[in-house]
Design a protein around this motif. Structure first.
Motif, PDB file in Angstrom:
ATOM      1  N   THR A  18       1.623   5.297  -7.714  1.00  0.00           N
ATOM      2  CA  THR A  18       2.929   4.877  -8.251  1.00  0.00           C
ATOM      3  C   THR A  18       3.739   6.092  -8.719  1.00  0.00           C
ATOM      4  N   TYR A  19       3.225   7.281  -8.404  1.00  0.00           N
ATOM      5  CA  TYR A  19       3.937   8.542  -8.660  1.00  0.00           C
ATOM      6  C   TYR A  19       4.464   8.605 -10.091  1.00  0.00           C
ATOM      7  N   LYS A  20       3.543   8.361 -11.045  1.00  0.00           N
ATOM      8  CA  LYS A  20       3.930   8.393 -12.452  1.00  0.00           C
ATOM      9  C   LYS A  20       3.001   9.346 -13.209  1.00  0.00           C
ATOM     10  N   TYR A  21       3.595  10.164 -14.069  1.00  0.00           N
ATOM     11  CA  TYR A  21       2.828  11.121 -14.891  1.00  0.00           C
ATOM     12  C   TYR A  21       2.134  10.335 -16.007  1.00  0.00           C
ATOM     13  N   TYR A  22       1.136   9.533 -15.602  1.00  0.00           N
ATOM     14  CA  TYR A  22       0.469   8.643 -16.550  1.00  0.00           C
ATOM     15  C   TYR A  22      -0.780   9.280 -17.142  1.00  0.00           C
ATOM     16  N   ASN A  23      -1.007   9.000 -18.420  1.00  0.00           N
ATOM     17  CA  ASN A  23      -2.286   9.311 -19.044  1.00  0.00           C
ATOM     18  C   ASN A  23      -3.300   8.233 -18.661  1.00  0.00           C
ATOM     19  N   MET A  24      -4.560   8.493 -19.010  1.00  0.00           N
ATOM     20  CA  MET A  24      -5.620   7.552 -18.627  1.00  0.00           C
ATOM     21  C   MET A  24      -5.358   6.142 -19.150  1.00  0.00           C
ATOM     22  N   ASP A  25      -4.957   6.050 -20.408  1.00  0.00           N
ATOM     23  CA  ASP A  25      -4.769   4.713 -20.999  1.00  0.00           C
ATOM     24  C   ASP A  25      -3.640   3.952 -20.307  1.00  0.00           C
ATOM     25  N   GLN A  26      -2.630   4.680 -19.850  1.00  0.00           N
ATOM     26  CA  GLN A  26      -1.515   4.015 -19.155  1.00  0.00           C
ATOM     27  C   GLN A  26      -1.974   3.489 -17.799  1.00  0.00           C
ATOM     28  N   VAL A  27      -2.879   4.221 -17.166  1.00  0.00           N
ATOM     29  CA  VAL A  27      -3.408   3.762 -15.878  1.00  0.00           C
ATOM     30  C   VAL A  27      -4.292   2.523 -16.093  1.00  0.00           C
ATOM     31  N   VAL A  28      -5.088   2.538 -17.156  1.00  0.00           N
ATOM     32  CA  VAL A  28      -5.918   1.355 -17.451  1.00  0.00           C
ATOM     33  C   VAL A  28      -5.007   0.149 -17.696  1.00  0.00           C
ATOM     34  N   ALA A  29      -3.957   0.355 -18.479  1.00  0.00           N
ATOM     35  CA  ALA A  29      -3.035  -0.752 -18.780  1.00  0.00           C
ATOM     36  C   ALA A  29      -2.370  -1.257 -17.497  1.00  0.00           C
TER      37      ALA A  29
END
Ligand code: FAD
Ligand code: UDP
Length: 394
Positions: free
Chosen positions: A340-351
């Motif tokens: 999804t080409y987003k600068y996500y942290n781990m918790d954001q990916v889990v969410a």
């Protein structure tokens, strides 16, 4: 026959595999082209027996009770609040910039009120904060921007902060108090036995098969499945038909040193010197006791494994073209930092993965989806590669 083929055994893929297998009784095949699970969060014991993060320091922090409680079913935690020092003008000072940073840097004895006035006096007027330069100069002025942000960002991203979206440097706050924690999230902890152990438990279910060392292209025509969840780079999925999406890469240089402690903080940032951006000492993160210590240097690179999407307008526009294709592709779901080409942290990916799971189970896609017919029914050699119990073993 699998209900789902999941490409990628990182957070996005493993959380979805776990939910679909345990909550919806789906049969899931997880494939990863690497020789291990856990994606970029993978950790392992090095040759000296020190737990290290292969792809650079991973510190878990979140404000989401749901995410923290969800992961807590698969790991115990070690409370850990991250701290970083920056090497600037020959001194090691707290980063994010706080009251102590300013006092140490300039040999002052300001209080919080005075440092706030100081920031106000040096801050530049920026009518609309758009770029990563705007964010910093509008808060702490040009001198501090140049000492702490400009060169680090140029090194890390290969471009000037003025060319990057404001979201990049906005990740690092400025403080007028003495709080020297890198994050202020409600939940800050490290998985007690490491990330890989947590992923082993996520994937440990009879409905989940894991196939490592396997690019999904190599099996897609041989293994029957109904739907796909894709967590790799979205542009690659579509054969780069609109051109390459830029990702920033890193080279990790791991070292074990014959000394018990090495750094003055778990991470030291080098904004202005050296070709690397930062050094991490793993024992400070994990709490492990060991007579030696393991560190990693991060050298930013343009080419190599895709680690960071590059947040800037033209890339968002290109991604949107791929997203349109993704939205129009039936029975394939795109999730995670690369897909999804987003600068996500781990918790954001889990969410994001938990949200997709809810979406998948809320709509009756099964009747609508047509069974994907394999060109050849799985050969013995491919089926032999399937493992279900010990996914961490290459
Ligand atoms: P990934 O972990 O990248 O998993 C995707 C998987 O897909 C990979 O294992 C890949 O091998 C596989 N794959 C791709 N293409 C194919 C294919 N064709 N066939 C088969 N498999 C394929 N987050 C934090 O919260 N805290 C931190 O401190 C932190 N530090 C970080 C430090 C660094 C240096 C980096 C790079 C990231 C950091 N992150 C941190 C972010 C974190 O790594 C990501 O948010 C998270 O790992 C993303 O999970 P994912 O499942 O989306 O992707
Ligand atoms: N940054 C900086 N100097 C620092 C720390 C961070 O300029 O000492 C900028 C840089 O652009 C970096 C961004 O802030 O890429 C986000 O920092 P973070 O520590 O969140 O990066 P990550 O851990 O994701 O690599």
């Amino acid at each position: 026959m699998f209900d789902y083929l999941i490409v990628g055994a990182g957070f996005a893929g493993s959380v979805l595999a776990e939910r679909l297998a345990t909550r919806s009784n789906k049969k899931v095949l997880v494939v990863d082209k690497r020789n291990h699970i856990a994606g970029n969060a993978y950790d392992h014991y090095n040759e000296e027996g020190i737990l290290v993060h292969k792809y650079g320091p991973h510190i878990f922090h979140t404000n989401s009770k749901d995410v923290f409680e969800y992961l807590s079913d698969f790991t115990d935690w070690r409370p850990y609040e991250h701290r970083v020092l920056a090497s600037v003008d020959g001194q090691l000072v707290p980063m994010p910039i706080n009251l102590d940073t300013i006092n140490k840097l300039y040999g002052l004895k300001l209080n919080s009120f005075e440092v706030e006035e100081f920031f106000a006096s040096v801050a530049e007027q920026v009518p609309v904060v758009r770029t990563s330069e705007d964010v910093v100069v509008s808060k702490v002025g040009r001198e501090l921007y140049e000492k702490f942000f400009r060169n680090y960002t140029r090194k890390q991203w290969g471009m000037d902060p003025s060319e990057l979206d404001k979201s990049v440097t906005s990740r690092v706050p400025t403080r007028t108090n003495r709080d020297d924690r890198y994050f202020t999230d409600t939940y800050q902890a490290m998985p007690l036995h490491g990330y890989t152990r947590m992923f082993e438990r996520l994937l440990d279910h009879p409905n989940i098969k894991v196939m490592l060392n396997t690019d999904y292209h190599d099996i897609i025509d041989f293994i029957p499945f109904k739907e796909m969840i894709f967590t790799g780079p979205v542009d690659e999925f579509f054969d780069f038909q609109y051109g390459k999406l830029p990702y920033r890469s890193l080279e990790f240089k791991h070292e074990t040193l014959n000394t018990e402690n090495y750094l003055a903080a778990p991470v030291v940032n080098y904004p202005n010197d050296n070709l690397y951006t930062r050094i991490t000492e793993f024992k400070a993160l994990t709490g492990q006791q060991h007579p030696k210590t393991a560190i990693v240097y991060e050298y930013p690179k343009a080419e190599g494994d895709p680690y960071y999407p590059v947040p800037r307008l033209e890339n968002a526009e290109l991604y949107n073209k791929y997203k349109k294709l993704a939205d129009e592709t039936p029975n394939v779901h795109f999730v995670g930092r690369l897909a999804t080409y987003k600068y996500y942290n781990m918790d954001q990916v889990v969410a994001q993965a938990l949200t997709l799971y809810k979406k998948l189970t809320a709509t009756p896609t099964e009747e609508a989806s047509k069974l994907r017919k394999p060109a050849i029914v799985g050969s013995a050699s491919i089926m032999d590669k399937l493992v279900s119990r010990d996914p961490a073993k290459p």
